[in-house]
Design a protein around this motif. Structure first.
Motif, PDB file in Angstrom:
ATOM      1  N   THR A  69      28.737 -79.713  17.892  1.00 36.19           N
ATOM      2  CA  THR A  69      28.749 -81.115  18.301  1.00 36.19           C
ATOM      3  C   THR A  69      30.138 -81.726  18.215  1.00 36.19           C
ATOM      4  O   THR A  69      30.555 -82.470  19.114  1.00 36.19           O
ATOM      5  CB  THR A  69      27.758 -81.920  17.439  1.00 36.19           C
ATOM      6  OG1 THR A  69      26.425 -81.600  17.858  1.00 36.19           O
ATOM      7  CG2 THR A  69      27.962 -83.415  17.599  1.00 36.19           C
ATOM      8  N   GLY A  70      30.875 -81.463  17.141  1.00 34.80           N
ATOM      9  CA  GLY A  70      32.221 -82.029  17.003  1.00 34.80           C
ATOM     10  C   GLY A  70      33.119 -81.653  18.163  1.00 34.80           C
ATOM     11  O   GLY A  70      33.824 -82.503  18.727  1.00 34.80           O
ATOM     12  N   ARG A  74      34.747 -83.848  21.391  1.00 36.28           N
ATOM     13  CA  ARG A  74      36.182 -83.830  21.728  1.00 36.28           C
ATOM     14  C   ARG A  74      36.396 -83.461  23.191  1.00 36.28           C
ATOM     15  O   ARG A  74      37.257 -84.042  23.874  1.00 36.28           O
ATOM     16  CB  ARG A  74      36.933 -82.854  20.819  1.00 36.28           C
ATOM     17  CG  ARG A  74      37.015 -83.321  19.374  1.00 36.28           C
ATOM     18  CD  ARG A  74      38.084 -82.579  18.600  1.00 36.28           C
ATOM     19  NE  ARG A  74      37.822 -81.154  18.474  1.00 36.28           N
ATOM     20  CZ  ARG A  74      37.073 -80.608  17.522  1.00 36.28           C
ATOM     21  NH1 ARG A  74      36.467 -81.388  16.628  1.00 36.28           N
ATOM     22  NH2 ARG A  74      36.904 -79.307  17.454  1.00 36.28           N
ATOM     23  N   ILE A  75      35.649 -82.499  23.678  1.00 39.58           N
ATOM     24  CA  ILE A  75      35.753 -82.110  25.091  1.00 39.58           C
ATOM     25  C   ILE A  75      35.443 -83.307  25.990  1.00 39.58           C
ATOM     26  O   ILE A  75      36.179 -83.613  26.930  1.00 39.58           O
ATOM     27  CB  ILE A  75      34.787 -80.947  25.395  1.00 39.58           C
ATOM     28  CG1 ILE A  75      35.275 -79.656  24.742  1.00 39.58           C
ATOM     29  CG2 ILE A  75      34.634 -80.750  26.909  1.00 39.58           C
ATOM     30  CD1 ILE A  75      34.260 -78.532  24.780  1.00 39.58           C
ATOM     31  N   PRO A  89      23.998 -87.946  14.624  1.00 38.52           N
ATOM     32  CA  PRO A  89      23.998 -89.396  14.879  1.00 38.52           C
ATOM     33  C   PRO A  89      25.197 -90.149  14.322  1.00 38.52           C
ATOM     34  O   PRO A  89      25.716 -91.048  14.996  1.00 38.52           O
ATOM     35  CB  PRO A  89      22.694 -89.855  14.229  1.00 38.52           C
ATOM     36  CG  PRO A  89      21.786 -88.665  14.325  1.00 38.52           C
ATOM     37  CD  PRO A  89      22.694 -87.479  14.113  1.00 38.52           C
ATOM     38  N   ASP A  90      25.653 -89.834  13.124  1.00 35.02           N
ATOM     39  CA  ASP A  90      26.793 -90.564  12.556  1.00 35.02           C
ATOM     40  C   ASP A  90      28.062 -90.316  13.366  1.00 35.02           C
ATOM     41  O   ASP A  90      28.826 -91.249  13.661  1.00 35.02           O
ATOM     42  CB  ASP A  90      27.012 -90.160  11.094  1.00 35.02           C
ATOM     43  CG  ASP A  90      25.909 -90.675  10.182  1.00 35.02           C
ATOM     44  OD1 ASP A  90      25.148 -91.566  10.607  1.00 35.02           O
ATOM     45  OD2 ASP A  90      25.813 -90.169   9.043  1.00 35.02           O
ATOM     46  N   ALA A  91      28.303 -89.053  13.728  1.00 38.43           N
ATOM     47  CA  ALA A  91      29.481 -88.722  14.534  1.00 38.43           C
ATOM     48  C   ALA A  91      29.377 -89.353  15.920  1.00 38.43           C
ATOM     49  O   ALA A  91      30.376 -89.809  16.487  1.00 38.43           O
ATOM     50  CB  ALA A  91      29.633 -87.207  14.655  1.00 38.43           C
ATOM     51  N   GLU A  92      28.177 -89.385  16.468  1.00 42.85           N
ATOM     52  CA  GLU A  92      27.974 -90.010  17.769  1.00 42.85           C
ATOM     53  C   GLU A  92      28.299 -91.500  17.720  1.00 42.85           C
ATOM     54  O   GLU A  92      28.952 -92.039  18.642  1.00 42.85           O
ATOM     55  CB  GLU A  92      26.518 -89.811  18.211  1.00 42.85           C
ATOM     56  CG  GLU A  92      26.124 -88.365  18.451  1.00 42.85           C
ATOM     57  CD  GLU A  92      24.617 -88.169  18.440  1.00 42.85           C
ATOM     58  OE1 GLU A  92      23.882 -89.141  18.766  1.00 42.85           O
ATOM     59  OE2 GLU A  92      24.162 -87.067  18.089  1.00 42.85           O
ATOM     60  N   ALA A  93      27.862 -92.169  16.654  1.00 38.08           N
ATOM     61  CA  ALA A  93      28.117 -93.605  16.522  1.00 38.08           C
ATOM     62  C   ALA A  93      29.614 -93.885  16.445  1.00 38.08           C
ATOM     63  O   ALA A  93      30.116 -94.842  17.060  1.00 38.08           O
ATOM     64  CB  ALA A  93      27.411 -94.156  15.291  1.00 38.08           C
ATOM     65  N   ARG A  94      30.346 -93.055  15.700  1.00 39.22           N
ATOM     66  CA  ARG A  94      31.805 -93.237  15.619  1.00 39.22           C
ATOM     67  C   ARG A  94      32.452 -93.002  16.972  1.00 39.22           C
ATOM     68  O   ARG A  94      33.371 -93.740  17.371  1.00 39.22           O
ATOM     69  CB  ARG A  94      32.393 -92.270  14.578  1.00 39.22           C
ATOM     70  CG  ARG A  94      32.030 -92.613  13.140  1.00 39.22           C
ATOM     71  CD  ARG A  94      32.878 -91.816  12.171  1.00 39.22           C
ATOM     72  NE  ARG A  94      32.669 -90.381  12.298  1.00 39.22           N
ATOM     73  CZ  ARG A  94      31.741 -89.709  11.621  1.00 39.22           C
ATOM     74  NH1 ARG A  94      30.927 -90.333  10.783  1.00 39.22           N
ATOM     75  NH2 ARG A  94      31.631 -88.392  11.769  1.00 39.22           N
ATOM     76  N   TRP A  95      31.996 -91.997  17.684  1.00 38.27           N
ATOM     77  CA  TRP A  95      32.562 -91.645  18.992  1.00 38.27           C
ATOM     78  C   TRP A  95      32.356 -92.783  19.986  1.00 38.27           C
ATOM     79  O   TRP A  95      33.276 -93.137  20.741  1.00 38.27           O
ATOM     80  CB  TRP A  95      31.878 -90.367  19.471  1.00 38.27           C
ATOM     81  CG  TRP A  95      32.471 -89.702  20.663  1.00 38.27           C
ATOM     82  CD1 TRP A  95      33.651 -89.018  20.738  1.00 38.27           C
ATOM     83  CD2 TRP A  95      31.875 -89.623  21.966  1.00 38.27           C
ATOM     84  NE1 TRP A  95      33.829 -88.518  22.004  1.00 38.27           N
ATOM     85  CE2 TRP A  95      32.766 -88.865  22.772  1.00 38.27           C
ATOM     86  CE3 TRP A  95      30.698 -90.097  22.513  1.00 38.27           C
ATOM     87  CZ2 TRP A  95      32.485 -88.593  24.113  1.00 38.27           C
ATOM     88  CZ3 TRP A  95      30.421 -89.816  23.847  1.00 38.27           C
ATOM     89  CH2 TRP A  95      31.316 -89.080  24.626  1.00 38.27           C
ATOM     90  N   ASP A 149      32.069 -75.202  11.330  1.00 41.88           N
ATOM     91  CA  ASP A 149      32.702 -75.460  12.624  1.00 41.88           C
ATOM     92  C   ASP A 149      32.577 -76.917  13.083  1.00 41.88           C
ATOM     93  O   ASP A 149      32.799 -77.213  14.247  1.00 41.88           O
ATOM     94  CB  ASP A 149      32.091 -74.546  13.688  1.00 41.88           C
ATOM     95  CG  ASP A 149      30.585 -74.779  13.878  1.00 41.88           C
ATOM     96  OD1 ASP A 149      29.992 -75.563  13.095  1.00 41.88           O
ATOM     97  OD2 ASP A 149      30.003 -74.191  14.804  1.00 41.88           O
ATOM     98  N   GLN A 150      32.231 -77.818  12.167  1.00 38.77           N
ATOM     99  CA  GLN A 150      32.033 -79.227  12.502  1.00 38.77           C
ATOM    100  C   GLN A 150      30.966 -79.434  13.578  1.00 38.77           C
ATOM    101  O   GLN A 150      31.033 -80.374  14.357  1.00 38.77           O
ATOM    102  CB  GLN A 150      33.355 -79.885  12.919  1.00 38.77           C
ATOM    103  CG  GLN A 150      34.310 -80.084  11.759  1.00 38.77           C
ATOM    104  CD  GLN A 150      33.678 -80.915  10.633  1.00 38.77           C
ATOM    105  OE1 GLN A 150      33.204 -82.017  10.876  1.00 38.77           O
ATOM    106  NE2 GLN A 150      33.673 -80.377   9.421  1.00 38.77           N
ATOM    107  N   SER A 151      30.014 -78.534  13.611  1.00 42.63           N
ATOM    108  CA  SER A 151      28.849 -78.708  14.480  1.00 42.63           C
ATOM    109  C   SER A 151      27.911 -79.724  13.848  1.00 42.63           C
ATOM    110  O   SER A 151      28.091 -80.148  12.702  1.00 42.63           O
ATOM    111  CB  SER A 151      28.126 -77.363  14.639  1.00 42.63           C
ATOM    112  OG  SER A 151      27.669 -76.914  13.365  1.00 42.63           O
TER     113      SER A 151
END
Length: 280
Positions: A69-70, A74-75, A89-95, A149-151
């Motif tokens: 996911t990470g 980035r892609i 969800p948390d990474a998505e919200a930041r993105w 892998d920050q997935s």
């Protein structure tokens, strides 16, 4: 459907990956749709099954790259995708807050499972408290194999260590970082007789392919903390004017529709359901 594999490199930081393009009947006239997604969506065969249906029903030519996911975020943030299908969800919200994406929509879920060797040296089998299990892992000097892998799975793992009060698992146990996809991580866990966290869909797929020989078994499941939510997010066309926004929105709307939700809910491997539709 014809599936073509080719190698791609994105802006110098992207290691060589296999980009699978699903082409369905009539896809020559379909609008391209570049999807950055997770390894679980690809390894399970969901996208292979989905691509020809999308070409036929909404006129999009689905092209995808499956990574953690990470890296998928980035892609897409570098304007090399039109839409993302991810599960952090948390990474998505930041993105989204940083302006890279918009219109997040939850579309289906499953759960994570802690698996381990059948001999179960730490006695975790049958548990339903994942925080307690992670505490035992750290205290018992067991072997744990992380995706590293920050997935989305790696992010969930890190959150569980934090909830268990384990600041640095590498200092308290035999902690191995696979740095690869979920299938590779499961194979390494089997080889090293270790425990690992895996999403339900990939676990079912793995067991159908390698389960009998792996020696891995389900240990802990059913904790509400193990819910694994997947969402579709559109890439922000204000930042990335090259995106195929109309195609991305058709894809999102189709998955969230009654037809798309039925497709996801009916998708199975060896008779086992992989995802639970939950679009609102």
């Amino acid at each position: 459907m014809r599936k073509t594999d080719f190698r791609a490199r994105v802006l110098g930081w992207w290691a060589i990956l296999v980009l699978a393009i699903g082409l369905g009947a009539g896809s020559a006239a379909a609008e391209p749709l570049r999807l950055a997604t997770t390894t679980s969506a690809d390894a399970t065969g969901l996208l292979d099954a989905l691509a020809p249906v999308l070409a036929r029903e909404i006129g999009v030519d689905l092209q995808w790259v499956a990574v953690g996911t990470g890296k998928a975020l980035r892609i897409a943030g570098d304007c090399n995708a039109d839409v993302v299908l991810v599960h952090a969800p948390d990474a998505e919200a930041r993105w989204i807050a940083e302006g890279f994406g918009k219109d997040r929509r939850e579309v289906f879920y499953n759960d994570f499972v802690l698996v381990g060797p059948k001999e179960d040296p730490l006695g975790l089998r049958g548990g339903s408290d994942i925080v307690a299990a992670f505490s035992k892992l750290a205290a018992g000097q067991g072997v744990f194999v992380s995706r590293g892998d920050q997935s989305g799975t790696h992010m969930k793992e890190n959150a569980l260590w934090q909830k268990a009060g384990v600041q640095d698992p590498t200092a308290r146990m035999q902690y191995l970082s696979a740095g690869q996809g979920m299938m590779g991580t499961l194979r390494l866990a089997a080889e090293r007789r270790g425990y690992t966290l895996v999403d339900r869909a990939t676990w079912i797929t793995f067991m159908a392919k390698d389960g009998a020989q792996s020696g891995l078994e389900e240990m802990v499941a059913g904790d509400p903390l193990l819910r694994n939510q997947y969402s579709i997010i559109l890439v922000n066309a204000d930042r990335c004017p090259n995106v195929h926004e109309a195609a991305a929105r058709r894809f999102q709307d189709w998955i969230a529709s009654e037809r798309g939700q039925q497709f996801v809910g009916d998708f199975r491997i060896h008779g086992k359901k992989l995802f639970v539709p939950d679009a609102h």
